[in-house]
Enzyme design. Structure first.
Site, PDB file in Angstrom:
ATOM      1  N   HIS A 290       0.812  -1.218   0.000  1.00 11.90           N
ATOM      2  CA  HIS A 290       0.000   0.000   0.000  1.00 11.90           C
ATOM      3  C   HIS A 290       0.846   1.269   0.000  1.00 11.90           C
ATOM      4  O   HIS A 290       0.331   2.379  -0.217  1.00 11.90           O
ATOM      5  CB  HIS A 290      -0.942   0.007   1.212  1.00 11.90           C
ATOM      6  CG  HIS A 290      -2.295   0.580   0.931  1.00 11.90           C
ATOM      7  ND1 HIS A 290      -2.546   1.450  -0.114  1.00 11.90           N
ATOM      8  CD2 HIS A 290      -3.494   0.417   1.558  1.00 11.90           C
ATOM      9  CE1 HIS A 290      -3.818   1.798  -0.111  1.00 11.90           C
ATOM     10  NE2 HIS A 290      -4.415   1.182   0.896  1.00 11.90           N
ATOM     11  N   ARG A 291       2.166   1.144   0.230  1.00 14.83           N
ATOM     12  CA  ARG A 291       3.027   2.325   0.123  1.00 14.83           C
ATOM     13  C   ARG A 291       3.157   2.759  -1.325  1.00 14.83           C
ATOM     14  O   ARG A 291       3.378   3.947  -1.616  1.00 14.83           O
ATOM     15  CB  ARG A 291       4.428   2.010   0.674  1.00 14.83           C
ATOM     16  CG  ARG A 291       4.476   1.645   2.144  1.00 14.83           C
ATOM     17  CD  ARG A 291       5.871   1.188   2.531  1.00 14.83           C
ATOM     18  NE  ARG A 291       6.298  -0.001   1.748  1.00 14.83           N
ATOM     19  CZ  ARG A 291       7.503  -0.560   1.860  1.00 14.83           C
ATOM     20  NH1 ARG A 291       8.391  -0.044   2.713  1.00 14.83           N
ATOM     21  NH2 ARG A 291       7.813  -1.614   1.140  1.00 14.83           N
TER      22      ARG A 291
END
Length: 440
Positions: free
Chosen positions: A413-414
């Site tokens: 999700h980064r």
């Protein structure tokens, strides 16, 4: 001077390895390109070739030794003008020097009465060491055994009375004497206890001695898997997205493809087609074909799909390069070759290190659905469940039965937003349900 043969770095990240097997012995002549040893890295067993010509003078690291650091001297090679037996004799490790006595201890020793020095023993005229071991080159020993010569009865002409090849060749064959059996001590008759592993304090703290158990050392591969997956779960915030995908059209097209490719000996699997679908989807949704690098984001213009393969004692991810551009038959040939060599431990580092995304298929094991841990430094992995017959709403609105599988994408999700991950899953679903789009 003898040439030092050092533990090689067989991959960019290799720091240590296991010297799995020596394929040469002391006294053997080697040429450039000869295979000398098998080195086990964290993922594969690789062959180590000789670079120089010469004779193996001494093997300094025995086979089976684990944790050998890159750059460690593992053998010494005698050059063209050197005697390999001399190299073996002179390259023995030096004994540590005695520690200088402390002043207080030296003063006490000076007061003690000094005993007369013991007379020096006469030098023995024999080729045996104090332990009774015959001083002979490895080549001479092998030659003596082959000719049936009693090597203990020979006089050595080499340095320090060492028996060399010429001494054995000059001896009469068939003179070997049977050696007397060594006396057996009373306690030798007792059955040997099973070998135990030296446990770390952390292991001992977790162990419940009340339960029958064994303790075994972790392989280099298992240590690497543990380290990388722990790193992935700790550093990469995972987001999971699942879609149900209908397989009927893909299965039908696969049957037609395999009928057409039968004469070529090529058989396309469902997994091969899913690899192609993921490769195409990654190109359609490039925001998922990325690597998070802290201050930068690396975007890839080609889809190299890593395929999870279970092998003894671990897992490896050989890479199908250019999965978006390869034909289905090319992918089938590549996965067959990579899978075979992965299980044999014969993959090259560049064949399993890297990749832009991964796929893990546990459907053949009957697993309906699961989530996979991202393979760092990638940002996307697809977990494929089993295809099964399920009730399904058909395009005309009627209720029917279809072959359906669940696919779950894990995203870092980064680097990948949820909406981008959802677009990738939708593109993958479209290619599987309308498979002609993969070959158009």
């Amino acid at each position: 001077m003898p040439i030092e043969i050092k533990m090689p770095a067989l991959s960019p990240t290799m720091e240590e390895g296991k010297l799995a097997k020596w394929l040469v012995k002391e006294g053997d002549a080697v040429s450039s390109g000869d295979i000398m040893a098998e080195i086990e890295t964290d993922k594969a067993t690789m062959e180590f070739e000789a670079v120089d010509e010469g004779t193996i003078g001494k093997i300094t690291v025995s086979e089976g030794t684990e944790g050998v650091k890159v750059g460690t001297v593992i053998a010494l090679l005698a050059g063209e003008d050197e005697d390999a037996s001399v190299v073996a004799e002179t390259s023995a490790p030096e004994k540590p020097k005695a520690e200088a006595p402390k002043p207080e201890k030296a003063a006490e020793e000076s007061k003690a009465p000094k005993s007369a020095p013991a007379p020096a023993p006469a030098a023995p005229q024999t080729t045996s060491s104090k332990e009774g071991r015959v001083i002979a080159s490895p080549l001479a020993k092998r030659l003596a055994a082959a000719k049936g010569v009693d090597i203990e009865g020979l006089t050595g002409s080499g340095p320090g009375g060492r028996i060399v090849k010429a001494d054995v060749e000059a001896a009469q064959p068939g003179t070997a004497k049977p050696k007397a059996a060594a006396p057996v001590a009373a306690n030798d008759a007792a059955p040997a206890k099973p070998a135990t592993v030296e446990m770390a304090d952390e292991t001992r703290a977790l162990l419940d001695d009340r339960i029958p158990h064994t303790v075994e050392k972790l392989s280099g591969m298992r240590k690497t898997i543990a380290r990388r997956l722990t790193q992935s779960m700790q550093e990469a915030p995972h987001i999971y997205l699942t879609v149900d995908v209908r397989l009927d059209k893909l299965m039908s097209m696969r049957a037609e493809l395999n009928a057409a490719l039968a004469k070529q000996g090529v058989k396309v699997s469902v997994n091969d087609m899913l690899i192609k679908a993921l490769g195409k989807a990654l190109i359609d949704v490039p925001d998922c074909n990325v690597t998070f690098a802290g201050n930068e984001l690396i975007r890839y213009e080609r889809a190299d799909v890593s395929v999870a393969v279970s092998i003894p004692n671990g897992l490896i991810t050989p890479i199908v390069q250019d999965a978006n551009g390869k034909s289905l038959s090319q992918i089938a040939n590549a996965t067959k070759d990579l899978g075979k060599r992965a299980k044999e431990g014969k993959l090259k580092p560049e064949e399993y290190q890297g990749g832009t995304a991964s796929i893990s298929n546990m459907g053949m094991m009957g697993i309906k659905q699961f989530t996979a841990v991202i393979n760092p430094p990638q940002s996307t992995i697809l977990a494929i469940g089993a295809g099964e017959k399920r009730p399904w709403v058909m395009p005309d609105g009627s209720l029917g039965v279809a072959t359906v599988m669940s696919a779950t994408g894990s995203f870092d999700h980064r680097a990948v937003d949820g909406a981008d991950g959802a677009r990738l899953m939708a593109a993958f679903k479209e290619y599987v349900e309308s498979p002609l789009g993969m070959v158009a």
